[in-house]
Design an enzyme around this catalytic site. Structure first.
Site, mmCIF file in Angstrom:
data_model
loop_
_atom_site.group_PDB
_atom_site.id
_atom_site.type_symbol
_atom_site.label_atom_id
_atom_site.label_comp_id
_atom_site.label_asym_id
_atom_site.label_seq_id
_atom_site.Cartn_x
_atom_site.Cartn_y
_atom_site.Cartn_z
ATOM 1 N N HIS A 165 -66.810 92.815 26.285
ATOM 2 C CA HIS A 165 -65.918 92.525 25.161
ATOM 3 C C HIS A 165 -64.448 92.463 25.577
ATOM 4 O O HIS A 165 -64.011 93.252 26.417
ATOM 5 C CB HIS A 165 -66.078 93.598 24.079
ATOM 6 C CG HIS A 165 -67.484 93.729 23.587
ATOM 7 N ND1 HIS A 165 -68.349 94.699 24.068
ATOM 8 C CD2 HIS A 165 -68.182 93.000 22.689
ATOM 9 C CE1 HIS A 165 -69.527 94.562 23.466
ATOM 10 N NE2 HIS A 165 -69.451 93.548 22.631
ATOM 11 N N SER A 223 -71.188 91.662 17.785
ATOM 12 C CA SER A 223 -70.191 92.656 18.198
ATOM 13 C C SER A 223 -68.794 92.087 18.350
ATOM 14 O O SER A 223 -67.814 92.838 18.348
ATOM 15 C CB SER A 223 -70.610 93.318 19.516
ATOM 16 O OG SER A 223 -70.704 92.358 20.554
ATOM 17 N N ASP A 249 -64.438 96.282 27.912
ATOM 18 C CA ASP A 249 -65.613 96.775 28.624
ATOM 19 C C ASP A 249 -66.259 95.594 29.329
ATOM 20 O O ASP A 249 -65.632 94.536 29.458
ATOM 21 C CB ASP A 249 -66.577 97.527 27.686
ATOM 22 C CG ASP A 249 -67.155 96.661 26.566
ATOM 23 O OD1 ASP A 249 -67.094 95.414 26.672
ATOM 24 O OD2 ASP A 249 -67.671 97.227 25.584
#
Length: 349
Positions: A327, A34, A324
């Site tokens: 991240h 991610s 978040d």
């Protein structure tokens, strides 16, 4: 005689220009999780997605793309630094085609790891499947650009690899299976073998310029700090120590492969220290909040838990180190990318 001198001088300048043009990176090719996924997970059945608001609210056009950020992510900034396009598209995104992918493409999948068992946790694309997609891309690129030009692009491209965090946080420490098979040090060594095999496979497929990024200060992610109640929500030092240890083993692997594989230029683009500096001294970098993310309450939310209707989501993500609970914000991504480019990647220019 003067004419001869001018001719040789002219020829020298031409050779220099040719050498520079040959050395230039024609494409950025991305593998990983991610931290570098541009939206491939949008096209597979998994909860590890971010193709909805408030993700992407600061991305060009204000649209969510599947990037786990309020805006752009490191491969985008690195591509731009090389004079290429400012956004690297996801290979599975139907909005794009091979003409878009010729100068940059992303095969990464949020939630994946070196360990196939890690990708099984959230049902995402395993690393071996990312390689299969890359092989498909090679074929399409040769059909599009011709074999000679395609091979030139593939051999001169810069390959970015960013993966490993999920192996520890989503797999080893979250589930019992690998813990019953390996001590943590044994698991690190297991991952190093997998990393070696992965890089060697890319090399055999034609990759020659590769950047390997290790794991970040995992213990300082807001999600980890939230659960670290006994230590007053400080960073979890054993996770940070693990990151340093594992990154050290990756550096050793990089040195070994550079000796073993002829023509390989493999760099370890170490983001740990600059990320740690931002976390420990945020005000110097213009940040106001480091312990929680911008999205939701900032303590545990990511993916679908980043509710677009949440009244807690911050108004200015540039004040936050994290977007978040897992991240970085776009601003942090840009700072880290600029650092990596200047210190490690500019040598590929």
């Amino acid at each position: 005689m003067a004419y001869m001198h001018v001719s040789w001088l002219f020829l020298f300048h031409i050779l220099v220009l040719v050498a520079k043009s040959k050395a230039k990176v024609p494409a950025i090719i991305v593998f990983g999780d991610s931290s570098v996924d541009a939206g491939n997970n949008n096209q597979i059945p998994t909860i590890a997605r971010s193709n909805f608001n408030p993700y992407g609210r600061d991305f060009p056009g204000g649209r969510p793309t599947g990037r786990f950020s309020n805006g752009r992510i490191p491969p985008d900034f690195i591509s731009e630094a090389f004079g290429l396009k400012p956004v690297i598209p996801a290979y599975l995104d139907p909005m794009y085609n091979i003409s878009d992918f010729a100068t940059g493409v992303c095969f990464a999948s949020a939630g994946t790891g070196y360990d196939n068992a890690t990708s099984d946790v959230l049902g995402v694309i395993p690393l071996w499947r990312e390689v299969e997609l890359y092989k498909d891309y090679q074929k399409n690129l040769k059909d599009y650009a011709g074999e000679w030009k395609a091979n030139e692009i593939l051999s001169e491209a810069l390959y970015l690899i960013s993966v490993g965090t999920n192996d520890f946080l989503e797999n080893y420490y979250a589930l019992p299976n690998r813990q019953s098979q390996f001590t943590i040090k044994q698991y690190e060594d297991f991952l190093i073998i997998l990393a070696r095999n992965f890089i060697q496979e890319l090399y055999e497929l034609g990759a020659r310029k590769i950047s390997l990024t290790g794991v970040p200060p995992m213990g300082c992610l807001p999600l980890q700090r939230t659960t670290n109640i006994m230590d007053n929500h400080g960073c979890v030092e054993r996770y940070n120590n693990l990151a340093v240890e594992f990154n050290g083993k990756l550096k050793g692997l990089v040195a070994m492969l550079n000796k073993e594989l002829p023509g390989l230029k493999l760099v370890f683009a170490d983001a740990f220290n600059v990320f740690m500096q931002i976390i420990t001294r945020p005000s110097i970098y213009g940040f106001e909040v480091v312990g929680v993310g911008c999205c939701g309450t900032g303590t545990f939310e990511m993916s679908y838990l980043c509710d677009p209707r949440s009244p807690f989501t911050c108004t200015d993500a540039n004040k936050y180190v994290f977007w978040d609970a897992f991240h970085p914000s776009e601003k942090t991504n840009q700072m880290i990318s600029n650092h990596l480019f200047k210190l490690f990647l500019a040598k590929f220019l």
